[in-house]
Design a protein around this motif. Structure first.
Motif, PDB file in Angstrom:
ATOM      1  N   ALA A  93       0.829  -1.211   0.000  1.00 46.82           N
ATOM      2  CA  ALA A  93       0.000   0.000   0.000  1.00 46.82           C
ATOM      3  C   ALA A  93       0.860   1.256   0.000  1.00 46.82           C
ATOM      4  O   ALA A  93       0.593   2.211  -0.743  1.00 46.82           O
ATOM      5  CB  ALA A  93      -0.930  -0.003   1.213  1.00 46.82           C
ATOM      6  N   ILE A  94       1.904   1.268   0.820  1.00 46.53           N
ATOM      7  CA  ILE A  94       2.810   2.421   0.864  1.00 46.53           C
ATOM      8  C   ILE A  94       3.432   2.652  -0.508  1.00 46.53           C
ATOM      9  O   ILE A  94       3.475   3.779  -1.009  1.00 46.53           O
ATOM     10  CB  ILE A  94       3.914   2.208   1.917  1.00 46.53           C
ATOM     11  N   PHE A  95       3.899   1.568  -1.101  1.00 44.28           N
ATOM     12  CA  PHE A  95       4.596   1.704  -2.383  1.00 44.28           C
ATOM     13  C   PHE A  95       3.639   2.159  -3.490  1.00 44.28           C
ATOM     14  O   PHE A  95       3.951   3.086  -4.250  1.00 44.28           O
ATOM     15  CB  PHE A  95       5.254   0.380  -2.770  1.00 44.28           C
ATOM     16  N   ILE A  96       2.469   1.527  -3.591  1.00 44.86           N
ATOM     17  CA  ILE A  96       1.543   1.867  -4.685  1.00 44.86           C
ATOM     18  C   ILE A  96       1.014   3.289  -4.536  1.00 44.86           C
ATOM     19  O   ILE A  96       1.023   4.072  -5.497  1.00 44.86           O
ATOM     20  CB  ILE A  96       0.383   0.855  -4.738  1.00 44.86           C
ATOM     21  N   VAL A  97       0.548   3.649  -3.316  1.00 46.40           N
ATOM     22  CA  VAL A  97       0.007   4.994  -3.106  1.00 46.40           C
ATOM     23  C   VAL A  97       1.090   6.048  -3.340  1.00 46.40           C
ATOM     24  O   VAL A  97       0.888   7.040  -4.047  1.00 46.40           O
ATOM     25  CB  VAL A  97      -0.594   5.128  -1.696  1.00 46.40           C
ATOM     26  N   GLY A  98       2.268   5.828  -2.745  1.00 43.96           N
ATOM     27  CA  GLY A  98       3.357   6.789  -2.914  1.00 43.96           C
ATOM     28  C   GLY A  98       3.835   6.882  -4.346  1.00 43.96           C
ATOM     29  O   GLY A  98       4.102   7.975  -4.857  1.00 43.96           O
ATOM     30  N   PHE A  99       3.920   5.733  -5.021  1.00 38.51           N
ATOM     31  CA  PHE A  99       4.405   5.703  -6.400  1.00 38.51           C
ATOM     32  C   PHE A  99       3.438   6.435  -7.338  1.00 38.51           C
ATOM     33  O   PHE A  99       3.847   7.298  -8.117  1.00 38.51           O
ATOM     34  CB  PHE A  99       4.585   4.253  -6.845  1.00 38.51           C
ATOM     35  N   LEU A 100       2.148   6.076  -7.261  1.00 42.80           N
ATOM     36  CA  LEU A 100       1.165   6.691  -8.154  1.00 42.80           C
ATOM     37  C   LEU A 100       1.018   8.185  -7.871  1.00 42.80           C
ATOM     38  O   LEU A 100       0.986   9.001  -8.802  1.00 42.80           O
ATOM     39  CB  LEU A 100      -0.180   5.989  -8.005  1.00 42.80           C
ATOM     40  N   LEU A 101       0.935   8.544  -6.581  1.00 44.24           N
ATOM     41  CA  LEU A 101       0.796   9.951  -6.228  1.00 44.24           C
ATOM     42  C   LEU A 101       2.043  10.737  -6.617  1.00 44.24           C
ATOM     43  O   LEU A 101       1.954  11.865  -7.126  1.00 44.24           O
ATOM     44  CB  LEU A 101       0.522  10.088  -4.729  1.00 44.24           C
TER      45      LEU A 101
END
Length: 495
Positions: A473-481
């Protein structure tokens, strides 16, 4: 326990303290205290990394789990070669290039001071509770065997480890780790050999009884995510060991104590891979104990909990002298973990929370005062945590749920910074918040939501997966944002 066993145990405890404290003469600077002047032999660092893996919890818990169920826990061990490879391929070169005693300087360079402070605080809280938990469990073991006062055992053990960790620094920690690693391995092998020797029909009887009860099973190979299947434990092991090798100060500091990157890589390989066969020995002990007490009905009191079967065997079935050595080996596993926590936490406190100019002639003395004070305070607080657990044992499981929240965001933040250069600080903060919320929901909702009548909204997934889902979750949210912000603001700047 026989007087000889007690004497062996006390002699071990005193010997470790005296040996570790003898490094005081070589521990006159902050670099010596935190990195050992990068002159520690590779084999010592390798055994120290291994000893960091093995705590008294695993020394007793692995046989207990194998006795109660099967070899499902071995799936965790099978994840270590992958984590070791990642350490050798990526983590060791990264931290050697940063060239800081703290694992979290990299995050400061990548995202700013907030990232370093956040991860440092979470690390310190996790290590404090870990050290306190191990102290409590060691004292509980000795209380069970000798009826000694739990609080007294906690205080004596805690200050014994603190004394040599404080005086000897990282050199005392890794050298005593190496000795303790050898002791715990020899102790486990002696115990395994004793069980085999005591079987009425020999070693074959162990395999016959265990196989009939499916004790060598690695667990279900189902793809469901609600129980500890082989795949759930394997995936959990991959993520938790990536966290160990990639962001845990206990391991990163050992990479930095090696004299070269090549030697650091060798230590990471050997230290990690050594745990695989040793964990198999621990699991075999549990399986062998199941067969032993099946073949010798009446020797084990009815209703004995699985995690107390191994201590019962140690106290009642080992020859005089062996019992004292085995208790020393259990303490060896615990003391090595606690000493590592003390030194690594003091290093983090000095490096991440104090800015000391090297040009100041008093900087060396000030750094040593901070390291000594931090070591003492960390030890004192961990003793306090252990004593508090005497009367609040029901809070133990709940704490480990909270600990997963504290430490769960560390790996995701590291991967976010390492794998994508376009992610800025704002995106990283939002990603961490999202990941910690996911981890909190998965860890705490099964405990709290039923009390509030919200069972339908509780996490259906196994608790092992909290760090997996949280990290993702950290990686996907941070990456996309991060990429969205980069594209938006980058376009505006271009216009």
């Amino acid at each position: 326990m026989d007087k000889l066993d007690v004497a062996i145990f006390i002699a071990y405890l005193l010997g470790i303290v005296v040996f570790g404290s003898s490094f005081y003469r070589k521990n006159k600077s902050a670099e010596a205290f935190t990195l050992g002047n990068q002159r520690i032999p590779t084999w010592v660092i390798s055994l120290s990394i291994f000893a960091t893996f093995v705590s008294s919890i695993s020394y007793l818990a692995l046989p207990g789990q194998a006795y109660l169920t099967n070899w499902n826990a071995f799936a965790f061990s099978l994840s270590i070669p992958f984590a070791s490879y990642m350490a050798v391929r990526f983590f060791v070169p990264l931290y050697r290039s940063v060239n800081s005693p703290s694992a979290y300087t990299y995050l400061e360079n990548r995202f700013g001071p907030w990232a370093k402070i956040y991860v440092s605080v979470m690390y310190l809280l996790t290590q404090l509770m870990r050290a306190g938990t191990i102290l409590f469990l060691l004292a509980l073991l000795m209380n069970t065997l000798l009826d000694w006062d739990i609080a007294t055992i906690i205080i004596i053990t805690g200050f014994s480890v603190m004394l040599y960790s404080l005086l000897g620094g990282i050199q005392a920690v890794v050298w005593t780790d190496a000795i303790q690693a050898i002791i715990l391995i020899v102790g486990a092998l002696l115990c395994m050999g004793t069980i085999v020797f005591k079987m009425p029909e020999g070693v074959g009887q162990i395999f016959d009884i265990a196989a009939a009860s499916h004790k060598f099973s690695l667990g279900s190979f189902s793809t469901e995510l609600t129980s500890s299947t082989f795949w759930v434990v394997l995936i959990y092991g991959i993520f938790i060991n990536l966290q160990n090798y990639g962001i845990d100060q206990n391991y990163i500091q050992r990479y930095m104590t090696s004299e070269s990157e090549k030697e650091a890589k060798k230590s990471a390989w050997v230290g990690g891979l050594l745990y695989v066969p040793v964990s198999a020995v621990f699991l075999f002990i549990g399986t062998a104990l199941f067969a032993f007490y099946k073949a010798n009905a009446g020797l084990l009191p009815e209703g004995t909990q699985a995690d107390k079967v191994f201590p019962w065997f140690i106290a009642h079935q080992l020859p005089v002298g062996f019992t004292g050595f085995l208790i020393a080996s259990v303490f060896a596993a615990g003391m090595s973990t606690i000493s590592t926590s003390i030194n690594s936490s003091a290093t983090v406190i000095l490096t991440d929370f104090f800015k000391i100019s090297a040009e100041n002639p008093e900087s060396g003395k000030k750094s040593m005062r901070i390291l000594y004070t931090a070591s003492f305070l960390f030890s004192a607080f961990s003793i306090g945590v252990a004593i508090a657990m005497i009367n609040v044992q029901s809070a133990l499981d709940a704490w480990w749920k909270l600990a997963s929240i504290f430490s769960g965001g560390m790996l995701g933040l590291f991967l976010l910074g390492y794998l994508s250069r376009k992610i800025n600080s704002s995106a990283a903060i939002i990603g961490v918040v999202a990941g910690v919320l996911v981890i909190g929901w998965m860890s705490l909702s099964p405990i709290w939501f039923p009390q509030w009548g919200l069972e339908a909204y509780a996490s259906p997934f196994h608790s092992y997966l909290s760090i997996v889902f949280g990290t993702v979750a950290i990686f996907i949210v941070g990456f996309l944002l991060g990429h969205l912000l980069h594209r938006t603001f980058g376009r505006k700047q271009a216009e």
